[in-house]
Design an enzyme around this catalytic site. Structure first.
Site, PDB file in Angstrom:
ATOM      1  N   HIS A 179       0.798  -0.932  -0.446  1.00  0.00           N
ATOM      2  CA  HIS A 179       0.162   0.093  -0.102  1.00  0.00           C
ATOM      3  C   HIS A 179       0.782   1.517  -0.178  1.00  0.00           C
ATOM      4  CE1 HIS A 179      -3.131   2.301   0.637  1.00  0.00           C
ATOM      5  NE2 HIS A 179      -3.166   3.535   1.970  1.00  0.00           N
ATOM      6  N   GLU A 180       1.600   1.443   1.198  1.00  0.00           N
ATOM      7  CA  GLU A 180       2.559   2.291   0.480  1.00  0.00           C
ATOM      8  C   GLU A 180       3.409   2.398  -0.492  1.00  0.00           C
ATOM      9  OE1 GLU A 180       3.170   4.300   2.976  1.00  0.00           O
ATOM     10  OE2 GLU A 180       1.767   3.188   5.017  1.00  0.00           O
ATOM     11  N   ASN A 193      11.511  13.042  14.243  1.00  0.00           N
ATOM     12  CA  ASN A 193      10.032  13.507  14.973  1.00  0.00           C
ATOM     13  C   ASN A 193       9.663  14.464  15.292  1.00  0.00           C
ATOM     14  OD1 ASN A 193       9.471  10.888  13.114  1.00  0.00           O
ATOM     15  ND2 ASN A 193       9.640   9.929  15.230  1.00  0.00           N
ATOM     16  N   ALA A 194      10.647  14.836  16.540  1.00  0.00           N
ATOM     17  CA  ALA A 194      10.266  16.304  17.300  1.00  0.00           C
ATOM     18  C   ALA A 194      10.167  17.273  16.500  1.00  0.00           C
ATOM     19  CB  ALA A 194      11.562  16.423  17.815  1.00  0.00           C
ATOM     20  N   GLY A 202       6.885  11.238   6.686  1.00  0.00           N
ATOM     21  CA  GLY A 202       6.929   9.819   7.319  1.00  0.00           C
ATOM     22  C   GLY A 202       6.840   8.796   6.443  1.00  0.00           C
ATOM     23  N   LEU A 239       7.894   4.202   9.935  1.00  0.00           N
ATOM     24  CA  LEU A 239       8.738   2.675  10.590  1.00  0.00           C
ATOM     25  C   LEU A 239       9.978   3.128  11.352  1.00  0.00           C
ATOM     26  CD1 LEU A 239       9.540   0.714   7.071  1.00  0.00           C
ATOM     27  CD2 LEU A 239       8.062   0.050   9.195  1.00  0.00           C
ATOM     28  N   GLY A 240       9.714   4.727  11.933  1.00  0.00           N
ATOM     29  CA  GLY A 240      10.782   5.204  11.995  1.00  0.00           C
ATOM     30  C   GLY A 240      11.432   4.761  13.546  1.00  0.00           C
ATOM     31  N   LEU A 241       9.655   4.966  14.443  1.00  0.00           N
ATOM     32  CA  LEU A 241       9.619   4.362  15.896  1.00  0.00           C
ATOM     33  C   LEU A 241      10.450   3.051  15.896  1.00  0.00           C
ATOM     34  CD1 LEU A 241       6.855   6.633  17.997  1.00  0.00           C
ATOM     35  CD2 LEU A 241       9.555   7.096  17.286  1.00  0.00           C
TER      36      LEU A 241
HETATM   37  P1  ADP Z   1       5.989   8.434  11.121  1.00  0.00           P
HETATM   38  O1  ADP Z   1       7.439   8.169  10.015  1.00  0.00           O
HETATM   39  O2  ADP Z   1       4.917   8.716  10.559  1.00  0.00           O
HETATM   40  O3  ADP Z   1       6.993   9.985  11.269  1.00  0.00           O
HETATM   41  P2  ADP Z   1       7.225   6.684  13.818  1.00  0.00           P
HETATM   42  O4  ADP Z   1       7.258   5.498  13.291  1.00  0.00           O
HETATM   43  O5  ADP Z   1       8.873   7.933  13.271  1.00  0.00           O
HETATM   44  O6  ADP Z   1       6.373   7.332  11.987  1.00  0.00           O
HETATM   45  O7  ADP Z   1       5.727   8.046  14.073  1.00  0.00           O
HETATM   46  C1  ADP Z   1       4.674   6.961  14.616  1.00  0.00           C
HETATM   47  C2  ADP Z   1       3.738   7.893  14.917  1.00  0.00           C
HETATM   48  O8  ADP Z   1       3.877   8.619  15.954  1.00  0.00           O
HETATM   49  C3  ADP Z   1       3.912   8.627  14.014  1.00  0.00           C
HETATM   50  O9  ADP Z   1       3.285   8.609  12.839  1.00  0.00           O
HETATM   51  C4  ADP Z   1       3.440  10.521  14.811  1.00  0.00           C
HETATM   52  O10 ADP Z   1       2.113  10.084  14.998  1.00  0.00           O
HETATM   53  C5  ADP Z   1       3.781   9.993  16.190  1.00  0.00           C
HETATM   54  N1  ADP Z   1       5.281  10.477  16.628  1.00  0.00           N
HETATM   55  C6  ADP Z   1       5.937  10.007  16.531  1.00  0.00           C
HETATM   56  N2  ADP Z   1       6.730  11.559  17.581  1.00  0.00           N
HETATM   57  C7  ADP Z   1       5.758  12.376  17.936  1.00  0.00           C
HETATM   58  C8  ADP Z   1       6.095  13.361  18.321  1.00  0.00           C
HETATM   59  N3  ADP Z   1       7.178  14.402  18.629  1.00  0.00           N
HETATM   60  N4  ADP Z   1       4.990  13.796  18.310  1.00  0.00           N
HETATM   61  C9  ADP Z   1       3.694  13.644  18.478  1.00  0.00           C
HETATM   62  N5  ADP Z   1       3.377  12.411  17.738  1.00  0.00           N
HETATM   63  C10 ADP Z   1       4.418  11.771  17.284  1.00  0.00           C
END
Ligand code: ADP
Length: 425
Positions: free
Chosen positions: A198-199, A322-323, A381, A384-386
């Protein structure tokens, strides 16, 4: 002459008497041997000489051999049953009437039957799941059947695979296996493939739309430029996704990072800081950028992290980026490094962004989980980052913890155990 006749009679009589008493004694000895042989208890074996003694010796020897064979057989059976008990798979032995003859503890737990109380009970009377009933009705089933286990709950499903085999004269063997994790892994794999497809499909669809537009419409140079820029954005997005996927697969396939490699904390922070400032400038697009501050406890100024530099770099840069991405331009981003009371090293990334509602927090590290899908996409985004950050921290024996409050911002903490860092180079 007259005196000799009675003498020979006496001798004859004496001989007869001796013969008779020998026969009686022999019959008595035979009787004792026979009575002993009836129960055959080796400890009670009579002691005799002569040929009854020889017979007794022989019988004793045979009995001893038989006892040894029985003991060995019993021991073998015990070993065999304890081996089946120790097996992670369940085993149920059914007689020709499908009554339980024996089952191990694993099968009892899988199916909710009792290894002693349910012996000689018909298995069909105990297991009423229609899937199992239908399976038992098939004469020669080839595939195992999967059904809910005894401890199955809505919040914690348990799936058991059951396979039936025939043996002996009409007897049956049921083999059970807990396939809950296998089914979960399979479901995760299916979801993952669906998500990746999908992505990738979304930017591809957008790109092919633009290509078609460029091919069919007579656009001026400015319009063409605009379309090409939009196509480039989608290409970058796909590139980011593929890179994150490759990072995840590398993390899964490589051994635990060694303690020999090290990364100076200072250089990690410097690299992340300049990356964050660059991203902030781009996002602010002329407006005042974010207020970004990096603070380190002076005692940790020369600290070294022990592990895979590339992974550590990717973990912190994901959090800092992300921040920046989820905090409106002009907002504050603070990165601080401190020592925990247990000797750990904690890197905290705080922002004054929109924050995350409590119900999303436990799922944030799942692959492709996003709170706001369009906002994540808009800011480049991949979802997958977190998941990458969590994986990196687990591989280094550390952890990622998240606290956040809607409208008040979030705090993401990386905690490294004491053995994963040194105060000095
Ligand atoms: P993405 O690539 O969508 O940022 P991540 O895995 O990095 O994916 O983060 C998952 C989700 O967590 C994000 O889509 C966002 O909704 C939320 N998120 C991550 N970091 C933050 C932050 N610092 N403040 C607010 N929401 C956050």
């Amino acid at each position: 002459m007259g005196d000799k006749q009675p003498l020979s009679l006496y001798v004859l009589f004496g001989a007869l008497l001796a013969g008779l008493s020998w026969v009686l004694v022999d019959a008595w000895r035979g009787y004792r041997v026979r009575s002993w042989l009836r129960h055959g208890d080796l400890a009670m074996a009579p002691q005799m000489s002569g040929w009854w003694g020889v017979v007794l010796d022989r019988a004793r020897k045979l009995l001893r051999e038989r006892e040894r064979t029985i003991d060995a057989g019993e021991q073998r059976l015990k070993d065999f049953l304890s081996a089946i008990q120790a097996s992670p798979n369940g085993v149920v032995m059914l007689d020709a009437r499908a009554q339980i003859e024996w089952c191990n503890q694993t099968a009892a737990t899988h199916l909710g039957i009792h290894p002693e109380r349910d012996v000689m009970q018909r298995v069909g009377n105990l297991l009423r799941d229609p899937i199992f009933t239908a399976y038992m009705a098939v004469d020669q089933p080839v595939e195992p059947v999967v059904m809910s286990g005894y401890r199955n709950r809505v919040e914690r499903p348990v799936r058991i695979s059951v396979q039936r085999h025939r043996y002996g004269e009409g007897k049956q063997l049921l083999l059970t296996r807990d396939v809950t994790l296998l089914e979960q892994a399979e479901a995760m794999r299916r979801d993952f493939v669906a998500n990746v497809s999908h992505e990738i499909r979304t930017p591809l669809t957008v790109m092919s739309g633009f290509v078609e537009t460029l091919q069919t419409l007579d656009l001026n140079a400015d319009e063409q430029k605009r379309y090409l820029a939009l196509m480039a954005t989608q290409a970058v997005r796909m590139q980011g996704l593929v890179e994150d996927l490759l990072t995840l697969s590398r993390l899964e396939g490589s051994p635990v990072p060694s303690f020999v490699n090290s990364l100076p904390l200072e250089s990690l922070l410097t690299a992340c800081e300049s990356e964050a400032r660059g991203l902030s400038q781009t996002i602010a697009n002329g407006a005042p950028p974010h207020v970004i501050e990096f603070q380190t406890n002076p005692l940790l100024a020369h600290a070294m992290l022990l592990g895979e530099s590339r992974e550590l770099q990717s973990a912190l840069s994901n959090l800092v980026n992300n921040a920046v991405r989820y905090t409106p331009a002009g907002g504050h981003i603070d990165v601080s490094v401190d020592q925990g009371t247990d000797g750990s090293l904690v890197i905290a990334v705080r922002d004054t962004g929109a924050g995350i509602a409590a119900e999303h927090l436990p799922r944030l590290t799942e692959r492709f989980y996003r709170v706001d899908r369009s906002r994540s996409r808009e800011s480049g985004g991949t979802g997958l980052g977190l998941a990458i950050v969590k994986h990196v921290m687990q591989r280094h024996g550390g952890s990622l913890s998240i606290t956040s409050e809607l409208e008040h911002g979030s705090c993401f903490k990386l905690t490294f155990p004491a053995n994963r860092w040194r105060a000095k180079a």
